[in-house]
Scaffold this motif. Structure first.
Motif, PDB file in Angstrom:
ATOM      1  N   LEU A 128       0.825  -1.211   0.000  1.00  0.00           N
ATOM      2  CA  LEU A 128       0.000   0.000   0.000  1.00  0.00           C
ATOM      3  C   LEU A 128       0.856   1.256   0.000  1.00  0.00           C
ATOM      4  O   LEU A 128       0.663   2.160  -0.815  1.00  0.00           O
ATOM      5  CB  LEU A 128      -0.938   0.003   1.212  1.00  0.00           C
ATOM      6  N   ALA A 129       1.801   1.334   0.941  1.00  0.00           N
ATOM      7  CA  ALA A 129       2.618   2.542   1.070  1.00  0.00           C
ATOM      8  C   ALA A 129       3.809   2.559   0.114  1.00  0.00           C
ATOM      9  O   ALA A 129       4.376   3.623  -0.148  1.00  0.00           O
ATOM     10  CB  ALA A 129       3.119   2.681   2.506  1.00  0.00           C
ATOM     11  N   GLU A 130       4.205   1.383  -0.378  1.00  0.00           N
ATOM     12  CA  GLU A 130       5.372   1.270  -1.272  1.00  0.00           C
ATOM     13  C   GLU A 130       6.587   1.969  -0.654  1.00  0.00           C
ATOM     14  O   GLU A 130       7.284   2.766  -1.293  1.00  0.00           O
ATOM     15  CB  GLU A 130       5.057   1.844  -2.656  1.00  0.00           C
ATOM     16  N   LEU A 131       6.848   1.638   0.604  1.00  0.00           N
ATOM     17  CA  LEU A 131       7.897   2.294   1.381  1.00  0.00           C
ATOM     18  C   LEU A 131       9.271   2.152   0.725  1.00  0.00           C
ATOM     19  O   LEU A 131       9.638   1.080   0.257  1.00  0.00           O
ATOM     20  CB  LEU A 131       7.946   1.697   2.781  1.00  0.00           C
ATOM     21  N   LYS A 132      10.032   3.255   0.742  1.00  0.00           N
ATOM     22  CA  LYS A 132      11.396   3.274   0.206  1.00  0.00           C
ATOM     23  C   LYS A 132      12.372   3.634   1.334  1.00  0.00           C
ATOM     24  O   LYS A 132      12.021   4.362   2.271  1.00  0.00           O
ATOM     25  CB  LYS A 132      11.522   4.310  -0.915  1.00  0.00           C
ATOM     26  N   PRO A 133      13.622   3.144   1.237  1.00  0.00           N
ATOM     27  CA  PRO A 133      14.626   3.512   2.245  1.00  0.00           C
ATOM     28  C   PRO A 133      14.784   5.023   2.337  1.00  0.00           C
ATOM     29  O   PRO A 133      14.734   5.729   1.331  1.00  0.00           O
ATOM     30  CB  PRO A 133      15.904   2.854   1.718  1.00  0.00           C
ATOM     31  N   LEU A 172       4.622  -4.208  14.391  1.00  0.00           N
ATOM     32  CA  LEU A 172       5.335  -4.854  13.291  1.00  0.00           C
ATOM     33  C   LEU A 172       5.584  -3.884  12.144  1.00  0.00           C
ATOM     34  O   LEU A 172       6.618  -3.961  11.472  1.00  0.00           O
ATOM     35  CB  LEU A 172       4.562  -6.083  12.824  1.00  0.00           C
ATOM     36  N   VAL A 173       4.653  -2.935  11.921  1.00  0.00           N
ATOM     37  CA  VAL A 173       4.884  -1.903  10.915  1.00  0.00           C
ATOM     38  C   VAL A 173       6.131  -1.095  11.273  1.00  0.00           C
ATOM     39  O   VAL A 173       6.990  -0.824  10.415  1.00  0.00           O
ATOM     40  CB  VAL A 173       3.654  -0.976  10.776  1.00  0.00           C
ATOM     41  N   VAL A 174       6.245  -0.706  12.540  1.00  0.00           N
ATOM     42  CA  VAL A 174       7.422   0.047  12.985  1.00  0.00           C
ATOM     43  C   VAL A 174       8.691  -0.741  12.685  1.00  0.00           C
ATOM     44  O   VAL A 174       9.659  -0.216  12.106  1.00  0.00           O
ATOM     45  CB  VAL A 174       7.331   0.366  14.492  1.00  0.00           C
ATOM     46  N   GLN A 175       8.708  -2.016  13.049  1.00  0.00           N
ATOM     47  CA  GLN A 175       9.917  -2.817  12.882  1.00  0.00           C
ATOM     48  C   GLN A 175      10.250  -3.059  11.414  1.00  0.00           C
ATOM     49  O   GLN A 175      11.425  -3.008  11.023  1.00  0.00           O
ATOM     50  CB  GLN A 175       9.761  -4.137  13.629  1.00  0.00           C
ATOM     51  N   LEU A 176       9.243  -3.299  10.594  1.00  0.00           N
ATOM     52  CA  LEU A 176       9.499  -3.501   9.158  1.00  0.00           C
ATOM     53  C   LEU A 176      10.008  -2.214   8.517  1.00  0.00           C
ATOM     54  O   LEU A 176      10.912  -2.246   7.669  1.00  0.00           O
ATOM     55  CB  LEU A 176       8.226  -3.977   8.454  1.00  0.00           C
ATOM     56  N   ALA A 177       9.434  -1.085   8.918  1.00  0.00           N
ATOM     57  CA  ALA A 177       9.867   0.195   8.353  1.00  0.00           C
ATOM     58  C   ALA A 177      11.297   0.520   8.765  1.00  0.00           C
ATOM     59  O   ALA A 177      12.108   0.985   7.954  1.00  0.00           O
ATOM     60  CB  ALA A 177       8.909   1.303   8.769  1.00  0.00           C
ATOM     61  N   VAL A 178      11.619   0.290  10.041  1.00  0.00           N
ATOM     62  CA  VAL A 178      12.990   0.522  10.513  1.00  0.00           C
ATOM     63  C   VAL A 178      13.962  -0.378   9.761  1.00  0.00           C
ATOM     64  O   VAL A 178      15.021   0.063   9.291  1.00  0.00           O
ATOM     65  CB  VAL A 178      13.084   0.283  12.037  1.00  0.00           C
ATOM     66  N   ASP A 179      13.599  -1.647   9.610  1.00  0.00           N
ATOM     67  CA  ASP A 179      14.468  -2.592   8.907  1.00  0.00           C
ATOM     68  C   ASP A 179      14.654  -2.208   7.440  1.00  0.00           C
ATOM     69  O   ASP A 179      15.711  -2.484   6.856  1.00  0.00           O
ATOM     70  CB  ASP A 179      13.885  -4.002   9.018  1.00  0.00           C
ATOM     71  N   ALA A 180      13.643  -1.535   6.870  1.00  0.00           N
ATOM     72  CA  ALA A 180      13.722  -1.105   5.473  1.00  0.00           C
ATOM     73  C   ALA A 180      14.489   0.198   5.307  1.00  0.00           C
ATOM     74  O   ALA A 180      14.638   0.689   4.179  1.00  0.00           O
ATOM     75  CB  ALA A 180      12.317  -0.966   4.896  1.00  0.00           C
ATOM     76  N   GLY A 181      14.949   0.784   6.400  1.00  0.00           N
ATOM     77  CA  GLY A 181      15.752   1.990   6.309  1.00  0.00           C
ATOM     78  C   GLY A 181      14.978   3.279   6.387  1.00  0.00           C
ATOM     79  O   GLY A 181      15.494   4.342   6.016  1.00  0.00           O
ATOM     80  N   VAL A 200       2.215   7.916   5.939  1.00  0.00           N
ATOM     81  CA  VAL A 200       1.438   7.918   7.181  1.00  0.00           C
ATOM     82  C   VAL A 200       0.658   6.610   7.235  1.00  0.00           C
ATOM     83  O   VAL A 200      -0.087   6.272   6.304  1.00  0.00           O
ATOM     84  CB  VAL A 200       0.466   9.110   7.249  1.00  0.00           C
ATOM     85  N   VAL A 201       0.861   5.867   8.324  1.00  0.00           N
ATOM     86  CA  VAL A 201       0.155   4.606   8.528  1.00  0.00           C
ATOM     87  C   VAL A 201      -0.713   4.751   9.765  1.00  0.00           C
ATOM     88  O   VAL A 201      -0.229   5.138  10.835  1.00  0.00           O
ATOM     89  CB  VAL A 201       1.153   3.434   8.705  1.00  0.00           C
ATOM     90  N   ASN A 202      -1.996   4.424   9.633  1.00  0.00           N
ATOM     91  CA  ASN A 202      -2.938   4.607  10.738  1.00  0.00           C
ATOM     92  C   ASN A 202      -3.561   3.284  11.157  1.00  0.00           C
ATOM     93  O   ASN A 202      -4.069   2.531  10.326  1.00  0.00           O
ATOM     94  CB  ASN A 202      -4.060   5.568  10.332  1.00  0.00           C
TER      95      ASN A 202
END
Length: 311
Positions: free
Chosen positions: A139-144, A160-169, A212-214
């Motif tokens: 959904l967010a297509e998060l990038k480092p 888990l969103v926090v941890q995945l986002a941190v791990d993704a840079g 932004v993730v809610n």
């Protein structure tokens, strides 16, 4: 075998622990001896019937979308598994079945269980992990390097969103009540702040965010205020109602309908075993207490992620 079932929609009292026939795997199916399932809020919604039109189910229904267990028997055309293998899965929402001694699972939904956790605790991963993965990467297509605001970061999916986002840079600002602050910092969040004053606007938290993730249930008016927290060209993603888009600023938003995916779950398990994401289980209860867990959840008494242990 024993299973927890409901024969009609209603309150927690419709759940009954009863004898049922042990299922037999068909082609492409695996029979799994259940070690544990876990409670998810959607379990309450399904039992109450509020999702009946969106998600038709056949009654009687065995709740429990998460599964951790061991392979008992293989159906025809199933390869790569053998009896005794430790596995996890998110079961199909329309059939579920984790609150039982045995359950049939589509082979493509299964992943090897984490080696670094107790098998029962692994039941906390599938639905919440897949919801987090699909929110962050689909959904967010998060990038480092992107800035991310996670509202409701202390919950099962938000953590888990926090941890995945941190791990993704990504650079993560985690939002939740103060009792979650130390844990969220431990996950690597750059900033941890208390509940948002949405009316104060993004300037109060340092400006807009690229993602932004809610995960917080708020009114449609408050969801609309969240749009202003998304930077121009950014993305909003929500598991708790739709954040409106703002095409004039290039802000796109999406809501989540989580789906089972064995390949994604396998990647999540690898991150658990690598220490990149941690599971936060707050309680273990026998599956015979599932009705009480549903009642506690409805009354706001559930302390957090609750794993239900099979008999």
């Amino acid at each position: 075998m024993k299973a927890m079932r409901f024969h009609e929609f209603g309150g927690s009292e419709v759940l009954r622990y009863e004898d049922v026939d042990r299922p037999v795997p068909g082609a492409g199916q695996v029979l799994v001896r259940v070690a544990a399932t876990s409670f998810n809020p959607v379990d309450d919604h399904i039992r109450a019937g509020v999702m009946a039109e969106m998600l038709p189910i056949t009654l009687p229904y065995v709740p429990g979308i998460d599964l951790a267990g061991t392979v008992a028997e293989l159906g025809a055309d199933v390869t790569g598994l053998k009896a005794g293998d430790r596995v996890v899965a998110m079961l199909p929402l329309d059939s579920a079945g984790g609150a039982a001694e045995y359950v049939l699972v589509p082979a493509e939904s299964l992943a090897p269980a984490p080696r670094s956790t107790e098998l029962a605790d692994a039941a906390a991963l599938p639905l919440t992990g897949l919801a987090a993965w699909q929110t962050v990467f689909e959904l967010a297509e998060l990038k480092p390097g992107q800035t991310v605001l996670v509202n409701g970061a202390g919950g099962a999916v938000g953590s888990l969103v926090v941890q995945l986002a941190v791990d993704a840079g990504a650079h993560v600002t985690a939002v939740d009540a103060p009792q979650h602050a130390d844990r969220l910092r431990g996950y690597g969040a750059d900033r941890v702040i208390g509940p948002l004053d949405l009316a104060a606007g993004p300037a109060a938290v340092g400006g807009r965010f690229q993602v932004v993730v809610n995960h917080v249930r708020v009114s449609p008016e408050e969801l609309a205020q969240l749009t202003d927290y998304v930077a121009d060209g950014g993305a909003g993603a929500s598991t708790a109602g739709p954040i409106p888009e703002d095409p004039a600023r290039g802000v796109r938003c999406a809501g989540l309908w989580v789906r089972s995916d064995g390949a994604q779950l396998t990647e999540l398990v690898a991150k658990v075993d690598a220490g990149k994401i941690r599971l936060h289980v707050t309680a273990h209860r026998p599956v015979t207490e599932l009705a009480a867990v549903h009642e506690d959840a409805g009354a706001g008494r559930l302390p957090g992620k609750t794993v239900m242990l099979a008999p």
